[in-house]
Design a protein around this motif. Structure first.
Motif, mmCIF file in Angstrom:
data_model
loop_
_atom_site.group_PDB
_atom_site.id
_atom_site.type_symbol
_atom_site.label_atom_id
_atom_site.label_comp_id
_atom_site.label_asym_id
_atom_site.label_seq_id
_atom_site.Cartn_x
_atom_site.Cartn_y
_atom_site.Cartn_z
ATOM 1 N N THR A 104 -11.906 -37.129 -10.440
ATOM 2 C CA THR A 104 -11.440 -38.441 -9.980
ATOM 3 C C THR A 104 -12.477 -39.496 -10.300
ATOM 4 N N SER A 105 -12.063 -40.744 -10.283
ATOM 5 C CA SER A 105 -12.960 -41.855 -10.557
ATOM 6 C C SER A 105 -13.797 -42.175 -9.333
ATOM 7 N N ASP A 108 -12.751 -46.013 -7.979
ATOM 8 C CA ASP A 108 -11.695 -46.299 -7.008
ATOM 9 C C ASP A 108 -10.991 -45.056 -6.487
ATOM 10 N N GLY A 109 -11.520 -43.860 -6.829
ATOM 11 C CA GLY A 109 -10.939 -42.623 -6.320
ATOM 12 C C GLY A 109 -9.666 -42.186 -7.007
ATOM 13 N N SER A 110 -9.285 -42.851 -8.081
ATOM 14 C CA SER A 110 -8.035 -42.515 -8.752
ATOM 15 C C SER A 110 -8.142 -41.185 -9.500
ATOM 16 N N PHE A 111 -7.028 -40.510 -9.626
ATOM 17 C CA PHE A 111 -6.962 -39.189 -10.262
ATOM 18 C C PHE A 111 -7.132 -39.307 -11.772
ATOM 19 N N TYR A 144 -18.024 -39.979 -12.532
ATOM 20 C CA TYR A 144 -16.784 -39.424 -11.994
ATOM 21 C C TYR A 144 -17.144 -38.339 -10.982
ATOM 22 N N THR A 854 -10.365 -51.890 -12.592
ATOM 23 C CA THR A 854 -9.956 -50.648 -11.947
ATOM 24 C C THR A 854 -9.907 -49.523 -12.965
ATOM 25 N N SER A 855 -9.745 -48.315 -12.462
ATOM 26 C CA SER A 855 -9.624 -47.165 -13.356
ATOM 27 C C SER A 855 -8.388 -47.276 -14.231
ATOM 28 N N ALA A 856 -7.347 -47.918 -13.701
ATOM 29 C CA ALA A 856 -6.122 -48.086 -14.490
ATOM 30 C C ALA A 856 -6.391 -48.968 -15.698
ATOM 31 N N GLU A 859 -8.411 -47.025 -18.166
ATOM 32 C CA GLU A 859 -7.585 -46.066 -18.878
ATOM 33 C C GLU A 859 -6.779 -46.745 -19.977
#
Length: 905
Positions: A104-105, A108-111, A144, A854-856, A859
């Motif tokens: 996870t990141s 921001d904790g994203s998968f 990560y 953000t992680s989004a 990505e």
């Protein structure tokens, strides 16, 4: 006849006494049978490691429940360009069913991805290993969180320690095997980062060679060039506090003549292109004059610098604690010899001076001075006398709350539980130990999701039990109370400010500013934790009051007139105190410090001194004119006894805990508590608040050292100790020494409103918008400001009372470059002159960072890049982070790795 009546009466009395005795013994036996009696069993959870080029690194201990990853920074694992990782597992007698992972990141904790680690292969030592690949492309130089999920099968086999030199007895192994015999799930954590150009092997080889060479006197010349001996350094006489300035003899263990018993598994704390922070945790032995073996637990901290392939050590700290063993000749005429360790010792004595409970090496011992100097190991995670890497995992702390005249000890254990009923859990356990029956009883368990470091930062301020059985725990935002008898939990205070709260050395007293405003409070509440009594100290009308802290058990606070509390546009507040007071908790005034025409504008605690910065007052504010200090002649000792030190030719300095009554015994009798009894135990849910966005975590010397709401305080501490600062979202705010050699930002790439800068955080925030966070760097050094500029962010600085400039860069010739709005051009000033000019203004600096990446978005940037070229991700991601286009054309800088950069003017 009278004679017969007396005989009958005597017989009846004897019969009643015998019956009462039988009844009492039967009931004691029934009580003991009715409780849940169990051994405090040996640890049983498997251990994991990462493997880097054949070397085991980053040891991981298993958790039974998932922990909050936001503050989990135990280790950092380097991910190479192929994104392949190798793991190792010491099964410790357990059979592994499945092993999987989840990435996870940290941002921001994203998968990111998950997968299975299959085909675990066993080597000759019983260690299991396997490799797997992170298939999802990730950002370069971004951290990560990597979580492993292990499921074990039921275990009926005997416990194996898998550790060289371990001598766990068979009874402990059998008990451990019975414990957790059902299938279990465990969680393990590390961080990963993908970098290019980082040679981790060189760092590992350097640290490994240094600590082993220190054990060999013949290698003194080899390591002499790595240290910076300062002969005036006090640590030169103490093994426990050896550092980079110590002399070569102390670094190489003097006359101790140690041997390595348990080798170090390097723990990587921080890592970048030029620096690495590594902790080496190991055990050594030494043989005394009676041919007996002593054990020492050692932690070395290294901060290493790699300058174009040349390795150098820029910081080194060594912490040593001898493992207390009563079978050794620990009795002296002065008291109990605790051996080599810190003089900072947790201990509490009973009122009658018969008992003293003390904590050493993560264990609780009770000394009975009246019973021929008997010492009992009342609590320990070690089973028997064995030593393995789980038993020396000191990710917990012990707070002694009280010791009665009858030898009843109430104490609290908090952190990671190495063994016992709560093995693999993090939380708080309240225990009692009674000398009369030599029994340890659990009273209450409070599970906590955060890891030990984060938990310890707050709980170490206040975790205590009152005389009527109420637990008080400070969690950062709240003061919690829990009734030991009923298990009822309540919040005594909420919305607390850490700057407005303080506790005494013993934690028996606390004080807080009622308004929870560090600069605008009118009242202080003084609270006796043991009795529950409280009183209020109030400021007069037109004044405010501020807590400074405690001198031992005495409260220190100050007063300032409303007109002498000044806040500038940058958000910096000066609390100009006209007097400082020191008083006992009963309200007896011990000292009032006051000087005509002088204001105390800054204070610094230094041991038993309180250093004061004195200033004069003018219409424009405060001007520094000198300093003074207050020496502590108050506060007293926390007990009627205090530890002393003794010199020893072989062991250097040893710590002695004196006998209170002057025991006449010539030796110490030792024993271990018989049982762990879960006696009416309760479980209470309580949470420690998660990190807030305005909190900054400061790490140095291998651990979390402070949490600040003012980033400048955190950076100052990190700068002095070679550390890092993270914000509440785990983004780097500062890394000591991790900046370019030269860089200058192009003015055209920056918001035009900043070119005519105003030192007002609200104005700067409105100019930048919601996607940025303005940060006040006031008080930071010119050198530390380079880190911010190196990341592509300009710094607004106060040049004079009526002039503000924008700092844009620096060069290798010690020049600082700034934008002159009057001339409309970039100009240079030497570092020495810059330090004098900005220093005279109080080093008022303001800058910003971007917060809306953000992680989004990252990505999406990755998807747009060539998925086969990992190096391309750095440029794309960095451009996304700063939103600029210019590049640094300096030949020694990394090309195109940061936006908004230009060559030197």
């Amino acid at each position: 006849m009278k004679y017969i009546r007396n005989r009958v009466l005597r017989f009846i009395i004897i019969a009643v006494i015998i019956a009462a005795g039988i009844f009492f013994i039967a009931n004691r036996y029934k009580e003991r049978e009715s409780t849940d009696i169990t051994d405090f069993s040996a640890p049983s959870i498997p251990i994991m490691y990462m493997n880097y080029n054949g070397a085991s690194i980053n040891r991981m201990f298993g958790y039974k429940t998932e922990t909050t990853t936001a503050t989990e920074r135990e280790s950092l694992t380097l991910l190479l360009s192929d994104r392949m990782l190798t793991v190792q597992v010491n099964p410790c007698g357990r059979e592994i069913d499945t092993l999987s992972y989840e990435l996870t990141s940290v941002m921001d904790g994203s998968f990111v991805e998950n997968g299975t680690v299959s085909n675990l292969q066993e080597d000759e030592s019983g260690m299991l290993s396997s490799s797997f690949t992170i298939t999802t492309p990730i950002l370069m130089d971004q951290e990560y969180s990597l979580k492993f999920i292990m499921k074990t099968k039921g275990s009926d086999a005997g416990q194996k320690t898998g550790e060289e030199g371990s001598d766990e007895n068979d009874d402990s192994e059998e008990a451990s095997a019975k414990k957790d015999s059902d299938s279990q799930t465990y969680y393990y954590y590390t961080r990963v980062i993908q970098q290019t150009g980082t040679n981790l092997t060189d760092y590992l080889n350097y640290a490994g060679a240094f600590y082993t060479n220190c054990l060999d006197k013949d290698q003194q010349e080899t390591i002499a060039g790595s240290i910076e001996t300062n002969e005036t350094n006090n640590s030169s006489t103490n093994f426990n506090d050896v550092n980079i300035e110590s002399n070569i003899d102390m670094v190489t263990w003097g006359n101790l003549d140690p041997e390595l018993y348990m080798g170090a598994v390097p723990q990587i704390k921080e890592l970048n292109d030029e620096t690495a922070s590594i902790v080496m945790d190991y055990v050594i032995t030494s043989v005394n004059k009676k041919d007996q073996t002593e054990y020492y637990h050692v932690k070395d901290y290294y901060r290493l610098h790699n300058n174009q392939g040349v390795m150098a050590m820029v910081d080194f700290e060594r912490d040593v604690e001898q493992i207390f063993d009563p079978s050794l000749p620990v009795y002296t005429e002065s008291g109990i010899n605790l051996g080599v360790r810190s003089t900072s010792l947790e201990y509490v004595a009973s009122d009658n001076d018969q008992y003293v409970a003390f904590v050493t090496n993560g264990e609780l011992w009770l000394l009975d001075d009246a019973d021929h100097g008997t010492v009992c190991r009342a609590f320990s995670f070690r089973s028997g006398s064995g030593i393995d890497e789980r038993s020396i995992n000191n990710s917990h702390d012990i707070k002694v709350c009280s010791v009665t005249d009858e030898g009843r000890v109430t104490f609290i254990v908090y952190g990671y539980m190495n063994s016992g009923d709560h093995e693999g859990e993090t939380g708080v356990v309240i225990y009692t130990y009674t000398a009369e029956d030599n029994m340890l009883r659990e009273q209450l368990f409070i599970p906590v999701e955060q890891n030990y470091e984060y938990m310890n930062y707050y709980l170490s301020s206040l975790t205590n039990v009152s005389d009527n059985g109420v637990i008080y725990m400070y969690t950062g935002e709240t003061l919690q109370t829990i009734d030991l008898e009923t298990g009822k939990a309540e919040t005594a205070l909420e919305n607390m400010n850490t700057e407005c709260f303080a506790t005494s050395d013993t934690q028996n007293y606390a004080a807080w500013m009622n308004e929870m405003d560090p600069y605008h409070s009118s009242n202080i509440t003084v609270f006796n934790v043991k009795t529950g009594e409280e009183r209020t100290i109030s400021a007069a009308e037109g004044e405010k009051i501020k807590i400074i802290g405690f001198y031992g058990e005495d409260l220190v606070y100050g007063y300032a007139a409303d007109g002498d509390i000044i806040t500038d546009g940058a958000g910096n507040t000066v609390f100009g105190m006209n007097r400082i007071c020191i008083e006992t908790m009963e309200g007896e005034m011990l000292k009032v410090y006051q000087k005509d025409g002088a204001y105390i504008t800054r204070l610094l605690w230094t041991g038993d001194h309180l250093e004061l910065e004195l200033s004069t007052r003018s219409e424009s504010g405060f001007t520094y004119y000198g300093s003074d200090h207050i020496v502590s002649n108050t506060g007293g000792e926390k007990n009627d006894i205090s530890v002393v030190t003794e010199k020893d030719n072989r062991c250097s300095q040893q710590v002695i805990l004196p006998f209170m009554k002057g025991s006449s015994s010539s030796s110490v009798v030792s024993k271990v508590s018989d049982y762990t009894i879960n006696y009416k135990k309760k479980t209470v849910d309580m949470s420690i608040p998660a990190l807030a966005e305005n909190q900054y975590l400061v790490y140095y010397n291998g651990g979390l050292r402070r949490i600040d709401t003012m980033v400048n305080n955190g950076i100052h501490a990190a700068d002095e100790n070679g550390g890092i600062v993270l914000d509440g979202q785990q983004k780097y705010v500062y890394e000591r020494g991790n900046w370019r050699q030269t860089i200058t930002l192009e003015p055209e790439t920056l918001p035009q409103e900043l070119l005519d800068p105003v030192l007002d955080t609200e104005v700067i925030q409105s100019v930048l918008g919601s996607g940025y966070k303005v940060i006040n760097y006031t008080g930071c050094s010119i050198e530390s400001i380079r880190y911010q500029i190196s990341r592509g962010y300009p710094v607004v600085a106060k040049y004079s009372e009526d002039r503000t400039v924008l700092l844009l860069g620096y060069d290798r010739w010690d020049n600082l470059w700034y934008y002159d709005v009057g001339l409309g051009e970039v100009k240079a000033i030497g570092d020495i002159d810059a330090a004098a000019i900005f220093g005279s203004m109080g080093n008022v600096f303001v800058s910003y960072i971007r917060t809306d990446v953000t992680s989004a978005e990252a990505e999406a940037a990755l998807d747009a890049a060539d998925s086969g070229e990992a190096a391309a991700y750095t440029e794309t991601a960095s451009s996304e982070e700063n939103g600029d286009d210019a590049s640094d054309t300096e030949s020694d800088a990394e090309p195109d790795s940061e936006p908004g950069l230009a060559s030197e003017p």
